[in-house]
Design a protein around this motif. Structure first.
Motif, PDB file in Angstrom:
ATOM      1  N   ALA A   1       0.828  -1.202   0.000  1.00  0.00           N
ATOM      2  CA  ALA A   1       0.000   0.000   0.000  1.00  0.00           C
ATOM      3  C   ALA A   1       0.865   1.255   0.000  1.00  0.00           C
ATOM      4  N   THR A   2       0.351   2.311  -0.603  1.00  0.00           N
ATOM      5  CA  THR A   2       1.003   3.616  -0.633  1.00  0.00           C
ATOM      6  C   THR A   2       0.078   4.640   0.040  1.00  0.00           C
ATOM      7  N   PRO A   3       0.568   5.852   0.310  1.00  0.00           N
ATOM      8  CA  PRO A   3      -0.309   6.867   0.900  1.00  0.00           C
ATOM      9  C   PRO A   3      -1.572   7.121   0.084  1.00  0.00           C
ATOM     10  N   ALA A   4      -1.501   6.926  -1.232  1.00  0.00           N
ATOM     11  CA  ALA A   4      -2.680   7.140  -2.072  1.00  0.00           C
ATOM     12  C   ALA A   4      -3.781   6.116  -1.811  1.00  0.00           C
ATOM     13  N   ASP A   5      -3.431   5.035  -1.107  1.00  0.00           N
ATOM     14  CA  ASP A   5      -4.414   3.987  -0.834  1.00  0.00           C
ATOM     15  C   ASP A   5      -5.217   4.249   0.436  1.00  0.00           C
ATOM     16  N   GLU A   6      -4.920   5.312   1.142  1.00  0.00           N
ATOM     17  CA  GLU A   6      -5.643   5.561   2.399  1.00  0.00           C
ATOM     18  C   GLU A   6      -7.153   5.645   2.170  1.00  0.00           C
ATOM     19  N   GLN A   7      -7.578   6.413   1.177  1.00  0.00           N
ATOM     20  CA  GLN A   7      -9.014   6.551   0.949  1.00  0.00           C
ATOM     21  C   GLN A   7      -9.669   5.240   0.507  1.00  0.00           C
TER      22      GLN A   7
ATOM     23  N   ASP B   1     -21.426   7.469   9.984  1.00  0.00           N
ATOM     24  CA  ASP B   1     -20.525   8.423   9.343  1.00  0.00           C
ATOM     25  C   ASP B   1     -19.266   7.729   8.826  1.00  0.00           C
ATOM     26  N   GLN B   2     -19.176   7.577   7.516  1.00  0.00           N
ATOM     27  CA  GLN B   2     -18.055   6.864   6.914  1.00  0.00           C
ATOM     28  C   GLN B   2     -16.740   7.613   7.094  1.00  0.00           C
ATOM     29  N   ARG B   3     -16.753   8.918   7.006  1.00  0.00           N
ATOM     30  CA  ARG B   3     -15.504   9.682   7.140  1.00  0.00           C
ATOM     31  C   ARG B   3     -14.942   9.546   8.551  1.00  0.00           C
ATOM     32  N   LEU B   4     -15.796   9.619   9.549  1.00  0.00           N
ATOM     33  CA  LEU B   4     -15.342   9.462  10.927  1.00  0.00           C
ATOM     34  C   LEU B   4     -14.789   8.053  11.146  1.00  0.00           C
ATOM     35  N   PHE B   5     -15.459   7.071  10.589  1.00  0.00           N
ATOM     36  CA  PHE B   5     -14.996   5.684  10.692  1.00  0.00           C
ATOM     37  C   PHE B   5     -13.580   5.559  10.131  1.00  0.00           C
ATOM     38  N   ALA B   6     -13.354   6.090   8.947  1.00  0.00           N
ATOM     39  CA  ALA B   6     -12.037   5.997   8.314  1.00  0.00           C
ATOM     40  C   ALA B   6     -10.992   6.785   9.079  1.00  0.00           C
ATOM     41  N   ASP B   7     -11.377   7.950   9.598  1.00  0.00           N
ATOM     42  CA  ASP B   7     -10.429   8.750  10.376  1.00  0.00           C
ATOM     43  C   ASP B   7      -9.956   8.001  11.622  1.00  0.00           C
ATOM     44  N   LEU B   8     -10.859   7.280  12.257  1.00  0.00           N
ATOM     45  CA  LEU B   8     -10.513   6.603  13.496  1.00  0.00           C
ATOM     46  C   LEU B   8      -9.752   5.298  13.262  1.00  0.00           C
ATOM     47  N   TRP B   9     -10.120   4.543  12.243  1.00  0.00           N
ATOM     48  CA  TRP B   9      -9.588   3.186  12.109  1.00  0.00           C
ATOM     49  C   TRP B   9      -8.661   2.971  10.923  1.00  0.00           C
ATOM     50  N   VAL B  10      -8.492   3.968  10.077  1.00  0.00           N
ATOM     51  CA  VAL B  10      -7.543   3.833   8.977  1.00  0.00           C
ATOM     52  C   VAL B  10      -6.497   4.945   9.018  1.00  0.00           C
ATOM     53  N   ARG B  11      -6.907   6.166   9.221  1.00  0.00           N
ATOM     54  CA  ARG B  11      -5.962   7.295   9.174  1.00  0.00           C
ATOM     55  C   ARG B  11      -4.746   7.138  10.088  1.00  0.00           C
ATOM     56  N   PRO B  12      -4.873   6.617  11.327  1.00  0.00           N
ATOM     57  CA  PRO B  12      -3.676   6.521  12.167  1.00  0.00           C
ATOM     58  C   PRO B  12      -2.537   5.740  11.531  1.00  0.00           C
ATOM     59  N   TYR B  13      -2.865   4.736  10.707  1.00  0.00           N
ATOM     60  CA  TYR B  13      -1.813   3.953  10.065  1.00  0.00           C
ATOM     61  C   TYR B  13      -1.059   4.777   9.028  1.00  0.00           C
ATOM     62  N   PHE B  14      -1.685   5.801   8.514  1.00  0.00           N
ATOM     63  CA  PHE B  14      -1.046   6.673   7.527  1.00  0.00           C
ATOM     64  C   PHE B  14      -0.538   7.962   8.170  1.00  0.00           C
ATOM     65  N   ALA B  15      -0.600   8.023   9.497  1.00  0.00           N
ATOM     66  CA  ALA B  15      -0.216   9.241  10.211  1.00  0.00           C
ATOM     67  C   ALA B  15       0.700   8.928  11.379  1.00  0.00           C
ATOM     68  N   GLY B  16       1.715   8.098  11.113  1.00  0.00           N
ATOM     69  CA  GLY B  16       2.747   7.898  12.115  1.00  0.00           C
ATOM     70  C   GLY B  16       2.732   6.591  12.859  1.00  0.00           C
TER      71      GLY B  16
ATOM     72  N   GLY C   1       3.678   3.659  11.811  1.00  0.00           N
ATOM     73  CA  GLY C   1       4.620   2.666  11.312  1.00  0.00           C
ATOM     74  C   GLY C   1       3.928   1.621  10.471  1.00  0.00           C
ATOM     75  N   ARG C   2       3.068   2.078   9.593  1.00  0.00           N
ATOM     76  CA  ARG C   2       2.185   1.226   8.794  1.00  0.00           C
ATOM     77  C   ARG C   2       2.906   0.079   8.080  1.00  0.00           C
ATOM     78  N   VAL C   3       2.292  -1.108   8.154  1.00  0.00           N
ATOM     79  CA  VAL C   3       2.621  -2.226   7.277  1.00  0.00           C
ATOM     80  C   VAL C   3       1.311  -2.601   6.598  1.00  0.00           C
ATOM     81  N   ALA C   4       1.264  -2.506   5.285  1.00  0.00           N
ATOM     82  CA  ALA C   4      -0.014  -2.711   4.594  1.00  0.00           C
ATOM     83  C   ALA C   4       0.201  -3.182   3.168  1.00  0.00           C
ATOM     84  N   PHE C   5      -0.697  -4.055   2.738  1.00  0.00           N
ATOM     85  CA  PHE C   5      -0.724  -4.537   1.358  1.00  0.00           C
ATOM     86  C   PHE C   5      -2.175  -4.542   0.890  1.00  0.00           C
TER      87      PHE C   5
END
Length: 225
Positions: free
Chosen positions: A18-24, A46-61, A63-67
């Protein structure tokens, strides 16, 4: 084996880091699968709040490992996690105080408050977890309905575990429930063992009954690495 004519084939999918472009797109898949493989809208409007809480942290410091599993340029599944729970927790707090709380005041979210029962129940009926000193990494693996049945969970999980081993992480854990029988078989084949379980009424308002929360874990690299 090739699929019959006109039907999709596993070869149509690409597994890539995964790359930063994959966050959304990961956030979208997470939301569409966030209720036992179905949409999280049932308990979290609220889908945006859901993503902010459970996906955004991995793209914000964190130490994400993602595929991701991608087909024709569209992300249809992913495995996402962090190698160190302490670092992940700091990233979550950074998102909560830097994005979520300001967003509640500025109208970033359209329907945040109907999710309040979810948060309250989360505080009262918390799920078990393993010893973070022994199993410091964690993961989430989700596939859209149309991406299931192609055997994608195994290569996603293998890539994730390979990366954790390369990083010298000593162990990984994940949370699931007895409802997720297909995934339980995949994890068992990859050497995950049950280390904790707890019957809980957490999901009862939305699922119609309680369930058993499970924590599975797998030792990885030795501490000396």
């Amino acid at each position: 084996m090739s699929a019959p004519d006109g039907l999709p084939d596993a070869a149509e999918f690409t597994i890539r880091e995964a790359t930063p472009a994959d966050e959304q797109p990961i956030g979208e898949v997470a939301y569409q699968t966030g209720f036992f493989g179905e949409s999280a809208a049932r308990y979290f409007p609220d889908q945006r709040l859901f993503a902010d809480l459970w996906v955004r942290p991995y793209f914000a410091g964190a130490g994400r490992v993602a595929f991701v599993a991608e087909r024709r340029g569209q992300v249809e599944g992913y495995i996402l996690g962090a190698p160190d729970q302490a670092v992940y927790t700091r990233a979550v707090l950074g998102v909560v105080f830097g994005v979520v709380l300001p967003g509640l005041l500025t109208g970033r979210y359209r329907r945040p408050w109907p999710a309040l029962p979810y948060f309250v129940r989360g505080q009262l009926l918390s799920s078990p977890h393993g010893d973070w000193n022994v199993f410091p990494a964690h993961l989430h693996l989700n596939l859209l309905a149309e991406a299931r049945g192609f055997g994608l969970s195994r290569p996603l999980l293998e890539r994730y575990l390979e990366r954790l081993n390369a990083l010298g992480v000593r162990g990984v854990q994940l949370s699931t429930t007895l409802e997720n029988q297909v995934a339980l078989k995949v994890y068992a084949k990859q050497g995950f063992i049950l280390i904790a379980s707890r019957r809980s009424a957490f999901w009862k308002p939305w699922l119609g009954h309680g369930t058993v929360h499970l924590v599975l874990a797998k030792p990885l690299a030795s501490p000396e690495r």
